[in-house]
Design a protein around this motif. Sequence first.
Motif, PDB file in Angstrom:
ATOM      1  N   GLU A   1       0.176 121.763  26.523  1.00 45.11           N
ATOM      2  CA  GLU A   1      -1.430 121.003  26.202  1.00 45.11           C
ATOM      3  C   GLU A   1      -2.547 121.057  26.463  1.00 45.11           C
ATOM      4  N   THR A   2      -3.279 122.130  25.674  1.00 43.03           N
ATOM      5  CA  THR A   2      -4.248 122.817  26.186  1.00 43.03           C
ATOM      6  C   THR A   2      -5.082 123.276  27.369  1.00 43.03           C
ATOM      7  N   LEU A   3      -4.135 123.921  27.462  1.00 48.53           N
ATOM      8  CA  LEU A   3      -4.699 124.287  29.549  1.00 48.53           C
ATOM      9  C   LEU A   3      -6.087 125.687  29.600  1.00 48.53           C
ATOM     10  N   ARG A   4      -6.928 124.749  30.335  1.00 49.67           N
ATOM     11  CA  ARG A   4      -8.224 125.489  31.099  1.00 49.67           C
ATOM     12  C   ARG A   4      -7.945 124.886  32.587  1.00 49.67           C
ATOM     13  N   LYS A   5      -8.369 126.442  32.547  1.00 50.05           N
ATOM     14  CA  LYS A   5      -8.909 127.036  33.945  1.00 50.05           C
ATOM     15  C   LYS A   5      -9.408 127.664  34.075  1.00 50.05           C
ATOM     16  N   ALA A   6      -9.990 128.118  35.949  1.00 48.93           N
ATOM     17  CA  ALA A   6     -10.610 128.597  36.371  1.00 48.93           C
ATOM     18  C   ALA A   6     -10.545 129.957  37.479  1.00 48.93           C
ATOM     19  N   TYR A   7     -10.395 130.863  37.151  1.00 50.47           N
ATOM     20  CA  TYR A   7     -10.098 132.151  37.536  1.00 50.47           C
ATOM     21  C   TYR A   7     -10.618 133.037  38.754  1.00 50.47           C
TER      22      TYR A   7
ATOM     23  N   GLY B   1     -20.100 123.490  34.899  1.00 49.49           N
ATOM     24  CA  GLY B   1     -19.630 122.792  34.835  1.00 49.49           C
ATOM     25  C   GLY B   1     -19.143 123.231  33.527  1.00 49.49           C
ATOM     26  N   ILE B   2     -17.208 123.277  34.358  1.00 47.29           N
ATOM     27  CA  ILE B   2     -16.077 123.784  33.740  1.00 47.29           C
ATOM     28  C   ILE B   2     -15.140 122.847  32.556  1.00 47.29           C
ATOM     29  N   GLN B   3     -15.630 122.329  32.463  1.00 47.97           N
ATOM     30  CA  GLN B   3     -14.347 120.688  31.480  1.00 47.97           C
ATOM     31  C   GLN B   3     -15.795 120.850  30.235  1.00 47.97           C
ATOM     32  N   ASP B   4     -16.742 120.930  30.861  1.00 46.99           N
ATOM     33  CA  ASP B   4     -18.171 121.471  29.058  1.00 46.99           C
ATOM     34  C   ASP B   4     -18.833 122.286  28.672  1.00 46.99           C
ATOM     35  N   ALA B   5     -17.832 123.459  30.155  1.00 43.69           N
ATOM     36  CA  ALA B   5     -18.361 125.174  29.576  1.00 43.69           C
ATOM     37  C   ALA B   5     -17.786 125.562  27.395  1.00 43.69           C
ATOM     38  N   VAL B   6     -19.391 126.279  27.333  1.00 43.88           N
ATOM     39  CA  VAL B   6     -18.753 126.545  26.191  1.00 43.88           C
ATOM     40  C   VAL B   6     -18.269 128.159  26.039  1.00 43.88           C
ATOM     41  N   LEU B   7     -17.085 128.037  25.500  1.00 44.27           N
ATOM     42  CA  LEU B   7     -16.259 129.848  25.490  1.00 44.27           C
ATOM     43  C   LEU B   7     -16.030 130.043  24.206  1.00 44.27           C
ATOM     44  N   GLU B   8     -16.162 131.557  24.327  1.00 41.32           N
ATOM     45  CA  GLU B   8     -16.103 132.430  22.941  1.00 41.32           C
ATOM     46  C   GLU B   8     -14.385 133.094  22.584  1.00 41.32           C
TER      47      GLU B   8
ATOM     48  N   ARG C   1     -15.582 136.692  37.685  1.00 45.54           N
ATOM     49  CA  ARG C   1     -14.871 134.558  37.591  1.00 45.54           C
ATOM     50  C   ARG C   1     -14.258 134.414  36.251  1.00 45.54           C
ATOM     51  N   GLY C   2     -13.972 133.320  35.838  1.00 47.69           N
ATOM     52  CA  GLY C   2     -14.354 132.949  34.672  1.00 47.69           C
ATOM     53  C   GLY C   2     -14.100 131.865  34.433  1.00 47.69           C
ATOM     54  N   ILE C   3     -14.263 131.527  33.162  1.00 51.44           N
ATOM     55  CA  ILE C   3     -13.312 130.698  32.706  1.00 51.44           C
ATOM     56  C   ILE C   3     -11.925 130.674  31.250  1.00 51.44           C
ATOM     57  N   TRP C   4     -10.812 130.279  31.178  1.00 57.31           N
ATOM     58  CA  TRP C   4      -9.857 131.025  30.034  1.00 57.31           C
ATOM     59  C   TRP C   4      -9.322 129.529  29.813  1.00 57.31           C
TER      60      TRP C   4
ATOM     61  N   VAL D   1      -5.879 124.873  37.781  1.00 58.83           N
ATOM     62  CA  VAL D   1      -6.051 125.056  36.213  1.00 58.83           C
ATOM     63  C   VAL D   1      -7.159 123.221  36.267  1.00 58.83           C
ATOM     64  N   VAL D   2      -7.699 122.945  35.912  1.00 61.91           N
ATOM     65  CA  VAL D   2      -8.476 122.090  35.075  1.00 61.91           C
ATOM     66  C   VAL D   2      -7.780 120.673  34.668  1.00 61.91           C
ATOM     67  N   SER D   3      -7.591 121.645  32.849  1.00 60.93           N
ATOM     68  CA  SER D   3      -6.577 120.269  32.063  1.00 60.93           C
ATOM     69  C   SER D   3      -5.691 121.138  31.589  1.00 60.93           C
ATOM     70  N   GLY D   4      -5.063 120.624  30.719  1.00 63.57           N
ATOM     71  CA  GLY D   4      -3.444 120.864  30.187  1.00 63.57           C
ATOM     72  C   GLY D   4      -3.113 121.294  31.270  1.00 63.57           C
ATOM     73  N   SER D   5      -1.280 121.602  30.601  1.00 68.95           N
ATOM     74  CA  SER D   5      -0.313 122.037  31.448  1.00 68.95           C
ATOM     75  C   SER D   5       0.351 123.574  30.506  1.00 68.95           C
TER      76      SER D   5
END
Length: 114
Positions: free
Chosen positions: A104-110, A8-15, A46-49, A67-71
């Motif tokens: 706005e805080t941007l989250r993306k899958a790359y 789940g990209i939205q809920d993934a815990v990031l470092e 492959r990842g989330i940032w 982009v999953v969220s933000g702009s």
Amino acid sequence: MTHSFVLGIQDAVLEPEPLDPEQIVSGRPEVTGKVVWESPDGRQLRGIWQITPGVVTDTEADEMFVVVSGSATVEVKNGPTLTVGPGDMAVLRAGDETVWTVHETLRKAYVINL
């Protein structure tokens, strides 16, 4: 051996991924991320940032992201200005010099190819 998976990209815990202070143009942006798959030779990722609001510079890798969220607005030196938001896919070329203005805080899958 790598197995198939769902994340789940939205809920993934990031470092935390500290920015080089020289990359920060304005604000106090903070970057977090997670590599979820890496090829054996380390040349494909492959990842989330995620990045919080502010303005930063970067030199890009060969990357496709969604982009999953933000702009943000991404100005490519000697190239286009990209405006990205939820659901947008973008492609950056290796060596592109960019300025990211994160609204706005941007989250993306790359997907990155080195």
